[in-house]
Design a protein around this motif. Sequence first.
Motif, short mmCIF file in Angstrom:
data_model
loop_
_atom_site.label_atom_id
_atom_site.label_comp_id
_atom_site.label_asym_id
_atom_site.label_seq_id
_atom_site.Cartn_x
_atom_site.Cartn_y
_atom_site.Cartn_z
N LEU A 13 -8.66 91.41 -50.14
CA LEU A 13 -9.60 91.05 -49.07
C LEU A 13 -10.48 92.24 -48.72
CD1 LEU A 13 -7.16 89.03 -46.81
CD2 LEU A 13 -8.71 88.18 -48.58
N MET A 14 -9.90 93.43 -48.75
CA MET A 14 -10.68 94.63 -48.48
C MET A 14 -11.75 94.81 -49.55
SD MET A 14 -7.50 97.04 -47.30
CE MET A 14 -8.41 98.55 -47.23
N ARG A 15 -11.41 94.59 -50.82
CA ARG A 15 -12.37 94.71 -51.91
C ARG A 15 -13.43 93.61 -51.83
NH1 ARG A 15 -8.21 95.03 -56.38
NH2 ARG A 15 -7.03 96.80 -55.67
N GLY A 16 -13.01 92.41 -51.45
CA GLY A 16 -13.93 91.29 -51.35
C GLY A 16 -15.00 91.49 -50.30
N PHE A 17 -14.68 92.23 -49.25
CA PHE A 17 -15.65 92.48 -48.17
C PHE A 17 -16.87 93.24 -48.68
CE2 PHE A 17 -16.89 94.84 -44.17
CZ PHE A 17 -17.43 93.74 -43.53
N ASP A 18 -16.69 94.03 -49.73
CA ASP A 18 -17.82 94.77 -50.32
C ASP A 18 -18.91 93.84 -50.83
OD1 ASP A 18 -16.60 97.19 -49.81
OD2 ASP A 18 -15.72 97.34 -51.81
N TYR A 19 -18.57 92.60 -51.13
CA TYR A 19 -19.51 91.64 -51.70
C TYR A 19 -19.98 90.60 -50.68
CZ TYR A 19 -17.74 93.84 -55.84
OH TYR A 19 -17.38 94.79 -56.77
N CYS A 20 -19.62 90.80 -49.42
CA CYS A 20 -20.01 89.87 -48.35
C CYS A 20 -21.04 90.52 -47.44
CB CYS A 20 -18.79 89.52 -47.50
SG CYS A 20 -17.53 88.60 -48.38
N ARG A 21 -21.74 89.70 -46.70
CA ARG A 21 -22.60 90.24 -45.65
C ARG A 21 -21.69 90.92 -44.64
NH1 ARG A 21 -26.68 85.16 -44.82
NH2 ARG A 21 -27.68 85.40 -46.84
N PRO A 22 -22.14 92.04 -44.08
CA PRO A 22 -21.27 92.81 -43.18
C PRO A 22 -21.23 92.21 -41.77
CG PRO A 22 -23.35 93.92 -43.45
CD PRO A 22 -23.39 92.72 -44.36
N VAL A 23 -20.81 90.95 -41.69
CA VAL A 23 -20.67 90.26 -40.41
C VAL A 23 -19.18 90.04 -40.18
CG1 VAL A 23 -21.20 88.16 -39.12
CG2 VAL A 23 -22.90 89.13 -40.68
N VAL A 24 -18.66 90.61 -39.11
CA VAL A 24 -17.25 90.52 -38.79
C VAL A 24 -17.09 89.63 -37.57
CG1 VAL A 24 -15.19 91.81 -38.13
CG2 VAL A 24 -16.84 92.82 -39.73
N VAL A 25 -16.37 88.52 -37.73
CA VAL A 25 -16.11 87.62 -36.61
C VAL A 25 -14.69 87.87 -36.13
CG1 VAL A 25 -15.96 85.22 -35.88
CG2 VAL A 25 -17.66 85.89 -37.58
N VAL A 26 -14.58 88.19 -34.86
CA VAL A 26 -13.28 88.46 -34.26
C VAL A 26 -12.89 87.23 -33.46
CG1 VAL A 26 -11.99 89.97 -32.73
CG2 VAL A 26 -13.85 90.90 -34.10
N ASP A 27 -11.83 86.57 -33.87
CA ASP A 27 -11.35 85.35 -33.24
C ASP A 27 -11.43 84.25 -34.28
OD1 ASP A 27 -10.25 83.75 -31.29
OD2 ASP A 27 -12.10 83.42 -30.20
N GLY A 28 -11.30 83.02 -33.88
CA GLY A 28 -11.41 81.91 -34.81
C GLY A 28 -12.85 81.72 -35.23
N ALA A 29 -13.06 81.27 -36.43
CA ALA A 29 -14.40 81.00 -36.93
C ALA A 29 -14.52 79.51 -37.21
CB ALA A 29 -14.67 81.80 -38.19
N HIS A 30 -15.58 78.90 -36.74
CA HIS A 30 -15.77 77.46 -36.88
C HIS A 30 -17.05 77.20 -37.67
CE1 HIS A 30 -12.71 77.18 -33.76
NE2 HIS A 30 -13.37 78.16 -33.18
N LEU A 31 -16.88 76.77 -38.90
CA LEU A 31 -18.03 76.47 -39.75
C LEU A 31 -18.08 74.97 -39.98
CD1 LEU A 31 -17.82 79.29 -42.43
CD2 LEU A 31 -19.24 79.22 -40.39
N GLY A 32 -19.16 74.36 -39.56
CA GLY A 32 -19.30 72.92 -39.75
C GLY A 32 -20.76 72.55 -39.73
N GLY A 33 -21.03 71.26 -39.77
CA GLY A 33 -22.41 70.81 -39.74
C GLY A 33 -23.15 71.20 -41.01
N ALA A 34 -24.39 71.58 -40.84
CA ALA A 34 -25.25 71.91 -41.98
C ALA A 34 -24.90 73.26 -42.60
CB ALA A 34 -26.71 71.93 -41.53
N TYR A 35 -24.18 74.12 -41.89
CA TYR A 35 -23.92 75.48 -42.36
C TYR A 35 -22.48 75.64 -42.80
CZ TYR A 35 -28.40 76.10 -40.20
OH TYR A 35 -29.71 75.96 -39.86
N LYS A 36 -22.10 74.96 -43.85
CA LYS A 36 -20.76 75.08 -44.40
C LYS A 36 -20.62 76.45 -45.05
CE LYS A 36 -19.62 70.62 -43.98
NZ LYS A 36 -18.98 70.27 -42.77
N GLY A 37 -19.41 76.91 -45.18
CA GLY A 37 -19.23 78.19 -45.82
C GLY A 37 -17.76 78.52 -45.97
N CYS A 38 -17.51 79.68 -46.50
CA CYS A 38 -16.15 80.16 -46.68
C CYS A 38 -15.93 81.33 -45.75
CB CYS A 38 -15.92 80.61 -48.12
SG CYS A 38 -16.08 79.27 -49.30
N ILE A 39 -14.73 81.45 -45.29
CA ILE A 39 -14.37 82.56 -44.42
C ILE A 39 -13.42 83.46 -45.19
CG2 ILE A 39 -13.23 83.23 -42.28
CD1 ILE A 39 -14.04 80.48 -41.19
N LEU A 40 -13.72 84.74 -45.21
CA LEU A 40 -12.84 85.72 -45.83
C LEU A 40 -12.01 86.36 -44.72
CD1 LEU A 40 -12.04 87.34 -48.38
CD2 LEU A 40 -13.84 88.94 -47.78
#
Length: 112
Positions: A19-46
């Motif tokens: 997961l630490m290595r994978g973060f290098d390939y993600c946008r540097p956005v850190v969500v602290v708490d639960g993350a809710h992805l729904g609607g038109a903006y589906k996605g994956c959470i690392l």
Amino acid sequence: MQKTEDNQFMYLFIALRPLMRGFDYCRPVVVVDGAHLGGAYKGCILPLAYGVVDTENDCSWTWFFEQFKNAFGERENMCIISDRNESIMKSVSIVFLNVPQCACIWHLWKNV
């Protein structure tokens, strides 16, 4: 892991190497708490890291963000999104001096 002087459990920080290595390939956005992805903006959470603490307070959040910074560093254009919890906001401003904090729109919407 953090323990008291009496060898009692206080805090645990978990960040798995893939997961630490994978973060290098993600946008540097850190969500602290639960993350809710729904609607038109589906996605994956690392899931970058987990913390187990005795209670949510300034000390435990500061400790968590110190461990997070040691594990992941501070990246250019990084931001931290939270539910605007007072302890989170205070701890981020102590540990990540140059990282902007953003409010989670879902939490704002739920509170209105």
